[in-house]
Enzyme design. Sequence first.
Site, PDB file in Angstrom:
ATOM      1  N   GLY A  37      82.066  26.057 109.794  1.00 44.70           N
ATOM      2  CA  GLY A  37      82.300  26.885 108.305  1.00 44.70           C
ATOM      3  C   GLY A  37      81.121  27.296 107.444  1.00 44.70           C
ATOM      4  O   GLY A  37      79.953  26.620 107.373  1.00 44.70           O
ATOM      5  N   LYS A  38      81.226  27.848 107.632  1.00 43.33           N
ATOM      6  CA  LYS A  38      80.008  29.224 106.619  1.00 43.33           C
ATOM      7  C   LYS A  38      79.276  28.335 105.936  1.00 43.33           C
ATOM      8  O   LYS A  38      78.300  28.160 105.094  1.00 43.33           O
ATOM      9  CB  LYS A  38      80.172  30.668 107.002  1.00 43.33           C
ATOM     10  CG  LYS A  38      79.906  31.810 108.195  1.00 43.33           C
ATOM     11  CD  LYS A  38      79.710  32.864 107.767  1.00 43.33           C
ATOM     12  CE  LYS A  38      80.704  33.655 108.971  1.00 43.33           C
ATOM     13  NZ  LYS A  38      79.485  33.363 110.445  1.00 43.33           N
ATOM     14  N   ASN A  41      78.160  24.490 105.962  1.00 41.23           N
ATOM     15  CA  ASN A  41      76.784  25.167 107.015  1.00 41.23           C
ATOM     16  C   ASN A  41      75.878  25.357 106.240  1.00 41.23           C
ATOM     17  O   ASN A  41      74.815  24.673 105.825  1.00 41.23           O
ATOM     18  CB  ASN A  41      77.170  25.789 107.927  1.00 41.23           C
ATOM     19  CG  ASN A  41      78.245  25.467 109.001  1.00 41.23           C
ATOM     20  OD1 ASN A  41      78.827  24.355 109.166  1.00 41.23           O
ATOM     21  ND2 ASN A  41      78.214  26.846 109.962  1.00 41.23           N
ATOM     22  N   ASN A 179      73.327  40.313 109.134  1.00 36.93           N
ATOM     23  CA  ASN A 179      72.078  40.428 109.995  1.00 36.93           C
ATOM     24  C   ASN A 179      72.745  41.685 111.074  1.00 36.93           C
ATOM     25  O   ASN A 179      72.728  42.691 110.059  1.00 36.93           O
ATOM     26  CB  ASN A 179      73.249  39.266 111.720  1.00 36.93           C
ATOM     27  CG  ASN A 179      74.139  39.538 112.250  1.00 36.93           C
ATOM     28  OD1 ASN A 179      74.641  41.403 111.628  1.00 36.93           O
ATOM     29  ND2 ASN A 179      75.015  38.928 112.364  1.00 36.93           N
ATOM     30  N   LEU A 214      67.063  39.341 112.272  1.00 37.38           N
ATOM     31  CA  LEU A 214      67.097  39.572 113.223  1.00 37.38           C
ATOM     32  C   LEU A 214      66.526  38.880 114.736  1.00 37.38           C
ATOM     33  O   LEU A 214      66.144  38.684 115.390  1.00 37.38           O
ATOM     34  CB  LEU A 214      65.503  40.645 113.249  1.00 37.38           C
ATOM     35  CG  LEU A 214      65.325  41.743 112.016  1.00 37.38           C
ATOM     36  CD1 LEU A 214      64.225  42.205 111.545  1.00 37.38           C
ATOM     37  CD2 LEU A 214      66.389  42.503 112.461  1.00 37.38           C
ATOM     38  N   GLY A 218      63.043  36.814 113.450  1.00 40.13           N
ATOM     39  CA  GLY A 218      62.960  36.705 112.541  1.00 40.13           C
ATOM     40  C   GLY A 218      63.877  37.161 111.494  1.00 40.13           C
ATOM     41  O   GLY A 218      64.911  38.027 111.416  1.00 40.13           O
ATOM     42  N   ASP A 246      73.573  30.915 108.922  1.00 38.69           N
ATOM     43  CA  ASP A 246      73.971  30.386 107.859  1.00 38.69           C
ATOM     44  C   ASP A 246      72.784  28.747 107.446  1.00 38.69           C
ATOM     45  O   ASP A 246      72.603  28.610 106.104  1.00 38.69           O
ATOM     46  CB  ASP A 246      75.121  29.285 108.453  1.00 38.69           C
ATOM     47  CG  ASP A 246      76.053  29.650 108.623  1.00 38.69           C
ATOM     48  OD1 ASP A 246      76.425  31.250 107.931  1.00 38.69           O
ATOM     49  OD2 ASP A 246      76.771  29.358 109.241  1.00 38.69           O
ATOM     50  N   ARG A 281      68.514  22.754 118.300  1.00 39.30           N
ATOM     51  CA  ARG A 281      69.159  21.805 118.366  1.00 39.30           C
ATOM     52  C   ARG A 281      71.090  22.427 118.496  1.00 39.30           C
ATOM     53  O   ARG A 281      71.467  22.828 117.404  1.00 39.30           O
ATOM     54  CB  ARG A 281      69.358  20.583 117.020  1.00 39.30           C
ATOM     55  CG  ARG A 281      67.393  20.293 116.589  1.00 39.30           C
ATOM     56  CD  ARG A 281      68.273  19.301 115.197  1.00 39.30           C
ATOM     57  NE  ARG A 281      66.711  19.113 114.845  1.00 39.30           N
ATOM     58  CZ  ARG A 281      66.498  18.957 113.909  1.00 39.30           C
ATOM     59  NH1 ARG A 281      67.895  18.551 113.346  1.00 39.30           N
ATOM     60  NH2 ARG A 281      65.959  18.910 113.420  1.00 39.30           N
ATOM     61  N   GLY A 283      75.107  22.447 117.814  1.00 38.70           N
ATOM     62  CA  GLY A 283      76.047  22.054 116.451  1.00 38.70           C
ATOM     63  C   GLY A 283      75.581  22.899 115.202  1.00 38.70           C
ATOM     64  O   GLY A 283      74.754  23.664 115.500  1.00 38.70           O
TER      65      GLY A 283
HETATM   66  P1  ADP Z   1      72.884  35.339 112.888  1.00 33.21           P
HETATM   67  O1  ADP Z   1      73.157  34.146 113.638  1.00 33.21           O
HETATM   68  O2  ADP Z   1      73.745  35.528 111.277  1.00 33.21           O
HETATM   69  O3  ADP Z   1      73.267  36.945 113.744  1.00 33.21           O
HETATM   70  P2  ADP Z   1      70.398  35.323 112.919  1.00 33.21           P
HETATM   71  O4  ADP Z   1      70.470  35.480 114.823  1.00 33.21           O
HETATM   72  O5  ADP Z   1      69.235  36.246 113.133  1.00 33.21           O
HETATM   73  O6  ADP Z   1      72.011  35.177 112.481  1.00 33.21           O
HETATM   74  O7  ADP Z   1      68.969  34.092 112.852  1.00 33.21           O
HETATM   75  C1  ADP Z   1      68.964  33.661 111.936  1.00 33.21           C
HETATM   76  C2  ADP Z   1      67.307  33.549 111.626  1.00 33.21           C
HETATM   77  O8  ADP Z   1      67.236  32.237 112.028  1.00 33.21           O
HETATM   78  C3  ADP Z   1      66.245  34.622 111.920  1.00 33.21           C
HETATM   79  O9  ADP Z   1      66.154  35.679 111.570  1.00 33.21           O
HETATM   80  C4  ADP Z   1      65.318  33.268 112.435  1.00 33.21           C
HETATM   81  O10 ADP Z   1      64.556  33.432 111.782  1.00 33.21           O
HETATM   82  C5  ADP Z   1      66.100  32.473 113.139  1.00 33.21           C
HETATM   83  N1  ADP Z   1      66.132  32.646 114.053  1.00 33.21           N
HETATM   84  C6  ADP Z   1      67.172  32.393 115.119  1.00 33.21           C
HETATM   85  N2  ADP Z   1      67.446  33.084 116.399  1.00 33.21           N
HETATM   86  C7  ADP Z   1      66.448  31.728 116.548  1.00 33.21           C
HETATM   87  C8  ADP Z   1      64.945  32.229 117.621  1.00 33.21           C
HETATM   88  N3  ADP Z   1      65.810  31.979 118.702  1.00 33.21           N
HETATM   89  N4  ADP Z   1      64.053  31.995 117.356  1.00 33.21           N
HETATM   90  C9  ADP Z   1      63.715  31.573 116.692  1.00 33.21           C
HETATM   91  N5  ADP Z   1      64.182  32.077 115.025  1.00 33.21           N
HETATM   92  C10 ADP Z   1      65.807  32.439 115.556  1.00 33.21           C
END
Ligand code: ADP
Length: 300
Positions: A37-38, A41, A179, A214, A218, A246, A281, A283
């Site tokens: 849950g957001k 989390n 996002n 992103l 990042g 989250d 990790r 979960g």
């Molecule tokens: P959401 O899951 O809400 O779409 P993101 O995928 O953008 O969010 O992930 C949130 C943040 O977690 C990113 O801005 C980045 O800093 C980190 N992150 C997510 N996926 C990765 C990855 N594969 N490698 C490194 N950092 C990541």
Amino acid sequence: TVVVVGSANVDLVVDVPRHPAGGETILGGDLRRTPGGKGANQAVAAARAGGADTTFVGALGRDESAELLLTSLGAARVRTDTVDRIDAPTGTALITVSPDGENAIVVAPGANSHVRVGAAQARRIAAADVVLAQLEIPLDTVIAAARERRDGALFVLNAAPSRELPEALWEQVDVLVVNEHEAADLAGPGSGAATPEDLAAALLARVPAVVVTLGAAGSLVARRGGEPVRVPAAVVAAVDTTGAGDTYCGVLAAALAQSGPAGLARAARLAGAAGALAVTRPGAQDAVPHAADVVALAEE
Ligand code: ADP
């Protein structure tokens, strides 16, 4: 201190060879039952990975799922005395995961539809430096929570899952975290925005600060009157991206509680480091890293 207002779900997760079509039955792997849950989390992330004194405002049923969530929140030292226990089932997410890692999710909101800001919740919000909310609970509750904050406290909105925001909510937001999909939805098709920088610029017309996450690229931080800043992500071996967003939001809120809005870029670096560790990790709450590891990675 941080107050997180939002949802708590138990995630019921099964690996499947492929997602079932309508009317079809498929045999999957073993059931995993994990806290998610957001809102919950993000509270766990603010406390464990961000090191902030954190309160969770939410609603749980009187069932076993509620106990699982309270145990997880408690293990992260999140305060839960402002969590309502009600006669509705605890929120539940039914998740199937296909071999390519794609999730199909059905959420039964249950108690999350009844999260409210009563007198006890309002008192805790009024004492907070940062109030953080998402959109898995009633919008009226999100607006009420934002309005209870004291002068100078920050309201951070993670506008997820995507939905249209009423004016009464837009006008409360100090920092918007989205996002790329959510940013495009909020900017609207008419914005013509293509790059994250364009999207952030379009959203700065509505709110004073925007963070666009992103994924592996990042995040982007933009404040009115300043140049947008890209914060690159650490290179990690991704195992499970559940909860990365989250974790990012919770740590961002915890860092902003220390620094105020001037520290947004540094907060985004810490949040990005925490998000990167979370994807290594499995979960959601179980994947939230510890503060010392977050700081070490952010300073590398
Ligand atoms: P959401 O899951 O809400 O779409 P993101 O995928 O953008 O969010 O992930 C949130 C943040 O977690 C990113 O801005 C980045 O800093 C980190 N992150 C997510 N996926 C990765 C990855 N594969 N490698 C490194 N950092 C990541």
